[in-house]
Write an enzyme that holds these catalytic residues in place. Structure first.
Site, short mmCIF file in Angstrom:
data_model
loop_
_atom_site.label_atom_id
_atom_site.label_comp_id
_atom_site.label_asym_id
_atom_site.label_seq_id
_atom_site.Cartn_x
_atom_site.Cartn_y
_atom_site.Cartn_z
N SER A 186 0.84 -1.20 0.00
CA SER A 186 0.00 0.00 0.00
C SER A 186 0.88 1.26 0.00
O SER A 186 2.06 1.21 0.39
CB SER A 186 -0.94 -0.02 1.20
OG SER A 186 -0.21 -0.28 2.37
N CYS A 218 -3.85 -4.71 -7.89
CA CYS A 218 -3.42 -3.32 -8.09
C CYS A 218 -3.69 -2.89 -9.53
O CYS A 218 -3.64 -1.71 -9.84
CB CYS A 218 -1.95 -3.17 -7.78
SG CYS A 218 -0.93 -4.09 -8.91
P1 NAD Z 1 0.52 -3.75 2.90
O1 NAD Z 1 1.13 -2.43 2.60
O2 NAD Z 1 -0.36 -3.86 4.08
O3 NAD Z 1 1.69 -4.84 3.13
C1 NAD Z 1 2.73 -5.01 2.21
C2 NAD Z 1 3.97 -5.48 2.97
O4 NAD Z 1 4.35 -4.48 3.90
C3 NAD Z 1 3.75 -6.77 3.76
O5 NAD Z 1 4.86 -7.61 3.59
C4 NAD Z 1 3.60 -6.29 5.19
O6 NAD Z 1 4.10 -7.20 6.13
C5 NAD Z 1 4.44 -5.02 5.22
N1 NAD Z 1 3.91 -4.02 6.15
C6 NAD Z 1 2.61 -3.84 6.52
N2 NAD Z 1 2.51 -2.82 7.39
C7 NAD Z 1 3.77 -2.35 7.58
C8 NAD Z 1 4.30 -1.28 8.37
N3 NAD Z 1 3.52 -0.51 9.13
N4 NAD Z 1 5.62 -1.07 8.32
C9 NAD Z 1 6.42 -1.82 7.55
N5 NAD Z 1 5.96 -2.84 6.78
C10 NAD Z 1 4.65 -3.10 6.79
O7 NAD Z 1 -0.21 -4.23 1.57
P2 NAD Z 1 -1.15 -5.49 1.38
O8 NAD Z 1 -2.45 -5.23 2.05
O9 NAD Z 1 -0.43 -6.74 1.68
O10 NAD Z 1 -1.36 -5.46 -0.21
C11 NAD Z 1 -2.32 -4.70 -0.86
C12 NAD Z 1 -1.77 -3.38 -1.33
O11 NAD Z 1 -0.67 -3.60 -2.22
C13 NAD Z 1 -2.78 -2.58 -2.13
O12 NAD Z 1 -2.64 -1.22 -1.79
C14 NAD Z 1 -2.38 -2.81 -3.56
O13 NAD Z 1 -2.78 -1.82 -4.48
C15 NAD Z 1 -0.90 -2.84 -3.42
N6 NAD Z 1 -0.28 -3.51 -4.56
C16 NAD Z 1 0.42 -2.74 -5.43
C17 NAD Z 1 1.01 -3.33 -6.54
C18 NAD Z 1 1.81 -2.51 -7.50
O14 NAD Z 1 2.56 -3.10 -8.27
N7 NAD Z 1 1.71 -1.19 -7.50
C19 NAD Z 1 0.87 -4.71 -6.74
C20 NAD Z 1 0.15 -5.46 -5.82
C21 NAD Z 1 -0.41 -4.83 -4.73
#
Ligand code: NAD
Length: 500
Positions: free
Chosen positions: A225, A280
């Protein structure tokens, strides 16, 4: 209950003081636990990487490619097993889980050609007796932090290219569906990858911060995200690392008056609701140009949406499955309420959906809003669920402006039969990836993936040659081999050397 362990130095390792629950979203039940590692766990992976990486970097690229060929064959042989495991933790239906694996596999196929990608450049005779050449060398130890929604494809985007380029890699997958990344690490190990070159460490923010602060990690790739992506980019670059961090999205599908509406309806159904909208590159916003287009589209779209079949991930007839967990279901339903409160017309309401026999599953029915306005918070923000918002545009100009001015800039699609309009749109829209009559324009592995604005921090994309650039550094050599300079003919030069 099954416990999911780290994969370090070629074998499973249990090292955690805390653990997280891994759910089966179709059943709404915890099916496993995952140990959440610490900086000490990371150190074990770093030690293994340090020991193995120099020899891996010195292994010729063709031999490294052979590991990728073997890995490809193993993924294909284990496709059904991987897809079932993936679907059981993520919730996406089996056919979609296979697509997730297949798109990652295509990056591994790109990696099979890594000797060609690493060839470097050469200029003979850049000056008198002088040649210049460049080589791409690995960075050393690199890391990737991945989201829940593509537990196979996105890890392979990263570790495939990084490893093929001669790096060691530490993967921190999403703690919500961590099993497939571990299984992939086991398979690449079986394919011949030396121990320590790919480790998988599980964890949450504590592990992520340990990665961002570790001096031995030279580059970090992140997908997730946007707020977290921005944080990763800031902290990682402040620590002197190379960082690429991809964030959330709100992709628009522009429907021009001349579009083939029957095809658009089919495309929108798949792109807005497939994988419960948890992509995404989903299309959660549709922008018909002109009220006549909007009315005709809506008339065809509503019955198509009402016919969508929501089911458990192993139901072969289901179009999509549950969202990932209870908190996310609640978040999506809150956004539906918000959009209605903001004045959106709720045409199809997917809240309160239950599936007989699976009442605890995290299902959200397909939802359609019309008359959504650009100032709505529910339009500005990413919902990441099976919710399609219709924003009507009066003109082509407005249709270019809407995605261009939106805070996210991952993907966009235009549906039209007019080549000139499509060409103008592609050239002018302020978004990273564009589809022309293609609803989900995820580029093929040998091109490159990356969004703009709040969808991407950093300046180098995933996979293709951009990936090779991200995971390597360039060294440029200028050489001269003088012959027979007579004593006394050696000349000093105090000006900057030029090539004459
Ligand atoms: P997320 O941001 O919650 O988690 C992603 C990663 O970050 C995980 O490995 C998680 O453990 C880690 N994380 C979570 N909170 C954290 C924090 N506070 N500090 C440090 N690390 C942390 O995302 P999600 O819910 O797993 O995935 C969905 C999101 O990913 C959506 O926003 C989607 O649009 C995005 N996404 C983007 C793409 C792209 O290529 N732009 C592709 C797939 C998904």
């Amino acid at each position: 209950m099954r416990s999911i362990e780290h994969f370090i130095n070629g074998s499973a390792l249990s090292d955690a003081t805390r653990s997280g629950d891994v759910w089966n979203p179709s059943q709404g039940e915890v099916q496993a636990t995952v140990g959440l590692g610490t900086a000490t766990t990371l150190d074990l992976a770093i030690d293994a990487a340090k020991a193995a990486q120099p020899a891996w970097a010195a292994t010729n690229p063709q031999r490294r490619a052979r590991v990728m060929f073997n890995f490809k064959a193993l993924i294909e042989a284990h496709m059904d097993e991987l897809a079932e495991l993936l679907a059981s933790e993520h919730g996406k239906v089996i056919a979609d889980a296979k697509g997730d694996i297949q798109r990652g596999l295509e990056v591994i196929e790109f990696c099979c050609g890594i000797p060609h990608a690493l060839k470097g450049e050469y200029t003979q005779g850049a000056g008198p007796g002088i040649d210049v050449y460049s080589m791409r060398q690995p960075l050393g130890i690199c890391a990737g932090i991945t989201p829940f929604n593509f537990p196979a494809m996105i890890p392979m985007w990263m570790f495939g290219v990084a490893i093929a380029c001669g790096n060691a890699f530490i993967l921190k997958p999403s703690e919500r569906d961590p099993s497939v990344p571990v299984r992939l690490a086991e398979l690449i190990s079986e394919a011949g990858l030396p121990d320590g070159i790919l480790s998988v460490v599980h964890g949450d923010k504590e592990m992520v911060d340990a990665i961002l602060d570790h001096d031995d990690i030279k580059a970090v790739s992140f997908v997730g995200s946007s707020d977290i992506a921005q944080y990763i980019y800031s902290r990682g670059t402040a620590n002197g690392k190379r960082v690429q961090a991809f964030g959330g999205a709100k992709n628009h599908g522009i429907v021009m008056p001349d579009a083939d509406l029957d095809q658009v309806v089919v495309d929108l159904a798949g792109a807005a609701f497939g994988s419960a909208g948890e992509r995404c590159m989903a299309l959660p916003v549709v922008v018909p140009v002109g009220d006549d287009t909007a009315a005709a589209l809506r008339e065809k779209l509503v019955p198509a949406i009402e016919k969508l079949r929501v089911g458990i991930s192993t139901d072969p007839e289901a179009h999509y499955g549950p969202v990932v967990n209870a908190a996310h279901k609640q978040k999506v339903e809150n956004y539906i309420q918000l959009c209605a409160d903001e004045g959106g017309e709720l045409v199809v309401d997917g809240r309160g959906f239950t599936l007989q026999g699976h009442e605890k599953g995290f299902f959200v029915g397909p939802t359609l809003f019309d008359h959504v306005k650009p100032h709505f918070r529910s339009y500005q923000e990413e919902i990441f669920g099976p919710v399609l918002q219709m924003v009507r545009a009066d003109s082509f100009e407005e249709a270019v402006r809407l995605p261009s001015e939106h805070p996210y800039g991952n993907g966009v699609a235009i549906f039209t039969r007019n080549g000139h309009a499509a060409r103008e749109f592609a050239a002018r829209v302020n978004v990273g990836m564009v589809g022309i009559n293609v609803p989900i324009p995820v580029p093929v592995a040998y091109h490159t993936f990356g969004g703009w604005k709040r969808s991407g921090f950093g300046d180098t994309n995933q996979h293709g040659m951009e990936g090779v650039k991200f995971w390597t550094k360039v060294k440029t050599i200028t050489q001269r081999w003088p012959v027979g300079t007579a004593a006394g003919d050696h000349k000093e030069a105090f000006h900057i050397p030029t090539m004459g």
